[in-house]
Enzyme design. Structure first.
Site, PDB file in Angstrom:
ATOM      1  N   LYS A   1       0.747  -1.201  -0.176  1.00  0.00           N
ATOM      2  CA  LYS A   1      -0.255  -0.335   0.500  1.00  0.00           C
ATOM      3  C   LYS A   1       0.829   0.928   0.227  1.00  0.00           C
ATOM      4  O   LYS A   1       1.778   1.136   0.753  1.00  0.00           O
ATOM      5  CB  LYS A   1      -0.791   0.224   1.302  1.00  0.00           C
ATOM      6  CG  LYS A   1      -0.069   0.395   2.663  1.00  0.00           C
ATOM      7  CD  LYS A   1      -0.146   1.335   3.513  1.00  0.00           C
ATOM      8  CE  LYS A   1       0.686   1.551   4.363  1.00  0.00           C
ATOM      9  NZ  LYS A   1       1.823   2.684   4.401  1.00  0.00           N
TER      10      LYS A   1
ATOM     11  N   ALA B   1       4.051  -1.696   4.813  1.00  0.00           N
ATOM     12  CA  ALA B   1       2.974  -2.651   4.717  1.00  0.00           C
ATOM     13  C   ALA B   1       2.731  -3.466   4.717  1.00  0.00           C
ATOM     14  O   ALA B   1       2.030  -4.247   4.413  1.00  0.00           O
ATOM     15  CB  ALA B   1       1.250  -1.728   4.749  1.00  0.00           C
TER      16      ALA B   1
ATOM     17  N   SER C   1       1.922  -6.419   7.498  1.00  0.00           N
ATOM     18  CA  SER C   1       0.656  -6.301   7.840  1.00  0.00           C
ATOM     19  C   SER C   1       0.209  -6.521   6.412  1.00  0.00           C
ATOM     20  O   SER C   1      -0.452  -7.839   6.755  1.00  0.00           O
ATOM     21  CB  SER C   1       0.610  -4.979   7.517  1.00  0.00           C
ATOM     22  OG  SER C   1       0.838  -3.855   9.181  1.00  0.00           O
ATOM     23  N   SER C   2       0.632  -6.352   5.171  1.00  0.00           N
ATOM     24  CA  SER C   2      -0.488  -7.086   4.113  1.00  0.00           C
ATOM     25  C   SER C   2       0.262  -9.040   4.159  1.00  0.00           C
ATOM     26  O   SER C   2      -1.207  -9.664   3.808  1.00  0.00           O
ATOM     27  CB  SER C   2      -0.080  -6.446   2.886  1.00  0.00           C
ATOM     28  OG  SER C   2      -0.401  -7.110   1.719  1.00  0.00           O
TER      29      SER C   2
ATOM     30  N   PRO D   1       9.591  -4.679  -0.309  1.00  0.00           N
ATOM     31  CA  PRO D   1      11.015  -4.267   0.016  1.00  0.00           C
ATOM     32  C   PRO D   1      10.452  -4.339   1.570  1.00  0.00           C
ATOM     33  O   PRO D   1       9.811  -3.483   2.022  1.00  0.00           O
ATOM     34  CB  PRO D   1      11.206  -2.867   0.270  1.00  0.00           C
ATOM     35  CG  PRO D   1      11.083  -2.649  -1.128  1.00  0.00           C
ATOM     36  CD  PRO D   1       9.375  -3.452  -1.316  1.00  0.00           C
ATOM     37  N   VAL D   2      11.605  -4.924   2.490  1.00  0.00           N
ATOM     38  CA  VAL D   2      11.330  -5.250   3.770  1.00  0.00           C
ATOM     39  C   VAL D   2      11.420  -3.615   4.282  1.00  0.00           C
ATOM     40  O   VAL D   2      12.401  -3.034   4.562  1.00  0.00           O
ATOM     41  CB  VAL D   2      11.878  -6.064   4.950  1.00  0.00           C
ATOM     42  CG1 VAL D   2      11.628  -6.564   5.876  1.00  0.00           C
ATOM     43  CG2 VAL D   2      11.938  -7.297   4.275  1.00  0.00           C
ATOM     44  N   ALA D   3       9.899  -3.303   6.174  1.00  0.00           N
ATOM     45  CA  ALA D   3      10.490  -2.100   6.570  1.00  0.00           C
ATOM     46  C   ALA D   3      10.529  -0.650   5.506  1.00  0.00           C
ATOM     47  O   ALA D   3      11.507   0.266   5.699  1.00  0.00           O
ATOM     48  CB  ALA D   3      11.774  -2.202   7.636  1.00  0.00           C
TER      49      ALA D   3
ATOM     50  N   ASP E   1      -2.647  -1.318  10.444  1.00  0.00           N
ATOM     51  CA  ASP E   1      -2.705  -1.015   9.079  1.00  0.00           C
ATOM     52  C   ASP E   1      -3.044  -2.512   8.212  1.00  0.00           C
ATOM     53  O   ASP E   1      -3.052  -2.480   7.777  1.00  0.00           O
ATOM     54  CB  ASP E   1      -1.221  -0.890   8.070  1.00  0.00           C
ATOM     55  CG  ASP E   1      -1.000   0.494   8.118  1.00  0.00           C
ATOM     56  OD1 ASP E   1      -1.427   1.156   8.503  1.00  0.00           O
ATOM     57  OD2 ASP E   1       0.437   0.580   7.723  1.00  0.00           O
TER      58      ASP E   1
END
Length: 289
Positions: free
Chosen positions: A10, A100, A103-104, A94-96, A136
């Site tokens: 997102k 989200a 969360s996704s 990508p991480v961090a 999220d």
């Protein structure tokens, strides 16, 4: 038995923070939309009752710190499920990154296990459960485009934004969301005009949407991380119609209407930023079927 779920990223078209609540969370107003950069979640039922996370990305935790693990654990506990599940996460987000991704993944796990374990829950019921995992997750259960209030769990669905390219660029740094919120000073802060953004989406007005992109957290992240500010300036220089940081960062996105300019910006950013993506907004909600 196994099944697959997509977990799209997102972006925040508008992100405002109104005040800090007595429970320690911040009251927010966010306009979010999903884009077609997605993780893939493969859920496989196992007999031993365990929850196993499988990922080849070394930045993805394989224990209870993982939000997908927490989603599976929540469903197992709440509905007395004795079966276990193997959750294979193919990371494309990508991480961090402020997109989200975690969360996704959790939301996709909720949707997938609802089918795998034949729980018969509606998206609305899954979104309520998602709010117990992270701010999220409720939005990510639905996908599409929405206004999120409260701490992110009060969702109002919106119409599809005007069609355009979204160019995402993430520098090789991580940003702590908790740290950004801790440093946020709401006195004299410049607040985005969320109402104008809602009107732009409702009117399908691309120019107005571009004019009203806004993220209050930029006031914290950009001075702390010059790399983020630099990518934002480069995107503007290369000709994006509008540029904004997503979430607490560090990913920056630019909106572009025309294919030729999208390609030029994408190529320009690839010269100094490794993680660059050209994607479309998905616009529509997820469905259970």
């Amino acid at each position: 038995m196994k099944l697959m779920e997509k977990a799209p990223a997102k972006i925040n078209l508008a992100l405002d923070v109104l005040f800090k609540r007595p429970d320690g969370y911040h009251e927010v107003e966010m306009v979010m939309t999903t884009v077609d950069l997605a993780d893939r979640i493969e859920l496989t039922e196992i007999r031993d009752g365990e929850i196993r996370i499988i990922s080849h990305n070394r930045f993805v935790p394989d224990d209870s710190r993982n939000l997908a693990y927490q989603a599976a654990s929540l469903l197992k506990d709440r509905y007395n499920i004795n079966k276990g599940v193997s959750i294979a996460i193919e990371k494309n987000i990508p991480v961090a990154a402020g997109l989200a991704g975690g969360s996704s993944d959790a939301a996709a796990t909720l949707r997938g296990l609802n089918r795998l374990w034949d729980l018969g829950l509606s998206l609305d019921e899954l979104a309520v459960l998602g709010a117990e995992i992270g701010s999220d997750v409720s939005f990510c259960v639905y996908g599409g485009t929405a206004l999120a209030k409260g701490r992110g769990e009060k969702i109002t669905h919106l119409s599809t934004p005007p069609k355009c390219w979204v160019i995402l660029a993430k520098p090789t740094i991580g940003v702590s969301t908790a740290d950004v919120y801790k440093r946020l000073k709401l006195q004299n802060a410049g607040h985005p005009d969320v109402k104008e953004m809602l009107s732009a989406i409702e009117g399908h007005d691309y120019s107005r949407l571009c004019s009203n992109l806004g993220n209050i957290l930029e006031q914290v992240t950009l001075p702390l991380y010059p790399e983020v500010a630099n990518i934002k300036e480069q995107m503007k220089t290369f000709g994006a119609d509008a540029v904004l940081m997503s979430g607490s960062g560090p990913t920056v996105f630019g909106l572009v209407e025309h294919d030729s300019r999208m390609q030029r910006i994408y190529n320009g950013l690839r010269g100094f930023c490794h993680q660059v993506y050209a994607v479309r907004m998905l616009g529509d909600r997820n469905i259970l079927e």
